[in-house]
Motif scaffolding. Structure first.
Motif, PDB file in Angstrom:
ATOM      1  N   HIS A 116       0.153   4.671  -5.549  1.00 33.10           N
ATOM      2  CA  HIS A 116      -0.735   3.521  -5.722  1.00 33.10           C
ATOM      3  C   HIS A 116      -1.517   3.317  -4.429  1.00 33.10           C
ATOM      4  O   HIS A 116      -1.027   3.553  -3.329  1.00 33.10           O
ATOM      5  CB  HIS A 116      -0.012   2.268  -6.215  1.00 33.10           C
ATOM      6  N   ILE A 138      -8.360   2.683 -11.622  1.00 33.96           N
ATOM      7  CA  ILE A 138      -7.761   1.365 -11.783  1.00 33.96           C
ATOM      8  C   ILE A 138      -7.340   1.250 -13.243  1.00 33.96           C
ATOM      9  O   ILE A 138      -8.156   1.418 -14.144  1.00 33.96           O
ATOM     10  CB  ILE A 138      -8.756   0.244 -11.426  1.00 33.96           C
ATOM     11  N   THR A 139      -6.048   1.017 -13.443  1.00 37.74           N
ATOM     12  CA  THR A 139      -5.542   0.878 -14.804  1.00 37.74           C
ATOM     13  C   THR A 139      -4.703  -0.384 -14.906  1.00 37.74           C
ATOM     14  O   THR A 139      -4.052  -0.797 -13.941  1.00 37.74           O
ATOM     15  CB  THR A 139      -4.686   2.091 -15.222  1.00 37.74           C
ATOM     16  N   TYR A 140      -4.711  -0.959 -16.067  1.00 37.30           N
ATOM     17  CA  TYR A 140      -3.923  -2.155 -16.321  1.00 37.30           C
ATOM     18  C   TYR A 140      -2.457  -1.775 -16.455  1.00 37.30           C
ATOM     19  O   TYR A 140      -2.098  -0.860 -17.189  1.00 37.30           O
ATOM     20  CB  TYR A 140      -4.400  -2.861 -17.590  1.00 37.30           C
ATOM     21  N   ASN A 141      -1.593  -2.471 -15.724  1.00 38.51           N
ATOM     22  CA  ASN A 141      -0.159  -2.255 -15.800  1.00 38.51           C
ATOM     23  C   ASN A 141       0.453  -3.470 -16.488  1.00 38.51           C
ATOM     24  O   ASN A 141       0.490  -4.553 -15.893  1.00 38.51           O
ATOM     25  CB  ASN A 141       0.428  -2.061 -14.400  1.00 38.51           C
ATOM     26  N   PRO A 142       0.915  -3.326 -17.728  1.00 39.49           N
ATOM     27  CA  PRO A 142       1.424  -4.489 -18.454  1.00 39.49           C
ATOM     28  C   PRO A 142       2.669  -5.108 -17.812  1.00 39.49           C
ATOM     29  O   PRO A 142       2.885  -6.307 -17.907  1.00 39.49           O
ATOM     30  CB  PRO A 142       1.725  -3.952 -19.854  1.00 39.49           C
ATOM     31  N   ASP A 145       1.208  -7.177 -15.241  1.00 38.04           N
ATOM     32  CA  ASP A 145       0.153  -8.013 -15.789  1.00 38.04           C
ATOM     33  C   ASP A 145      -1.044  -8.070 -14.847  1.00 38.04           C
ATOM     34  O   ASP A 145      -1.586  -9.134 -14.546  1.00 38.04           O
ATOM     35  CB  ASP A 145       0.669  -9.420 -16.101  1.00 38.04           C
ATOM     36  N   ARG A 146      -1.430  -6.924 -14.370  1.00 40.06           N
ATOM     37  CA  ARG A 146      -2.585  -6.818 -13.475  1.00 40.06           C
ATOM     38  C   ARG A 146      -3.074  -5.384 -13.419  1.00 40.06           C
ATOM     39  O   ARG A 146      -2.351  -4.451 -13.789  1.00 40.06           O
ATOM     40  CB  ARG A 146      -2.259  -7.306 -12.078  1.00 40.06           C
ATOM     41  N   ASP A 147      -4.291  -5.222 -12.919  1.00 38.15           N
ATOM     42  CA  ASP A 147      -4.831  -3.892 -12.678  1.00 38.15           C
ATOM     43  C   ASP A 147      -4.210  -3.325 -11.403  1.00 38.15           C
ATOM     44  O   ASP A 147      -4.017  -4.056 -10.428  1.00 38.15           O
ATOM     45  CB  ASP A 147      -6.354  -3.940 -12.516  1.00 38.15           C
ATOM     46  N   GLN A 149      -4.509  -0.024  -8.666  1.00 34.45           N
ATOM     47  CA  GLN A 149      -5.282   1.124  -8.209  1.00 34.45           C
ATOM     48  C   GLN A 149      -4.341   2.281  -7.898  1.00 34.45           C
ATOM     49  O   GLN A 149      -3.336   2.106  -7.218  1.00 34.45           O
ATOM     50  CB  GLN A 149      -6.066   0.784  -6.945  1.00 34.45           C
TER      51      GLN A 149
END
Length: 168
Positions: A116, A138-142, A145-147, A149
């Protein structure tokens, strides 16, 4: 002095513990890890128990201090964890050199990895050893609960063949 060798099956839980301690430290800039700790711990245990043969360990004075893995035994380093109490002692550098040498001996011309982007210690460590950032996503990480990098880094292990043009 660092000793580097292949992991042993009976070390899986020890390796998972090292991984989780290192992961917690690496995750500080990203998010609160408390809610993810149980899942992360289980993931490390599952990985080290099932993929121990793909893991190289580094020892200091006969004590396992860290490990690196190449899940597919290809040019990708999928895990690289040095126990926080052993960081800054050159063990990571020795382990990385050994893993790179193994990758080169297997005929691969480059080595690659992901981390990261906020893990500045890891990015700096790999840059110090000749790695360059080649991509950022940049991907959303559930779970967070945020993007988040992520950077992809690589290092050329073998100089590319000449272009056929004379260099002046």
């Amino acid at each position: 002095m660092a000793n580097i060798r292949t992991a042993r099956q009976e070390e899986a839980d020890l390796l998972a513990d090292i991984g989780i301690r290192s992961w917690e430290l690496a995750m500080i800039p990203v998010a609160e890890t408390g809610s993810m700790l149980e899942n992360a711990s289980q993931a490390f245990q599952n990985f080290t128990r099932s993929r121990w043969i793909t893991i190289s360990v580094v020892e200091s004075g006969g004590v396992v201090a860290g490990w690196a893995a190449r899940e597919q035994l290809d040019e990708n380093i999928t895990d690289f964890w040095i126990d926080p109490q052993y960081q800054g002692q050159g063990l990571g550098s020795a382990l990385l050199a050994e893993v790179e040498d193994e990758i080169r001996k297997q005929g691969f011309e480059k080595v690659s990895l992901e981390t990261h982007a906020l893990n500045r210690d890891a990015v700096g460590f790999f840059e110090k050893h000749g790695y360059s950032v080649h991509w950022l996503t940049i991907t959303y990480n559930p779970k967070l609960d945020r993007d988040v990098q992520t950077v992809g880094m690589s290092k050329q292990l073998v100089e590319p063949a000449g272009t056929g043009y004379a260099e002046f």
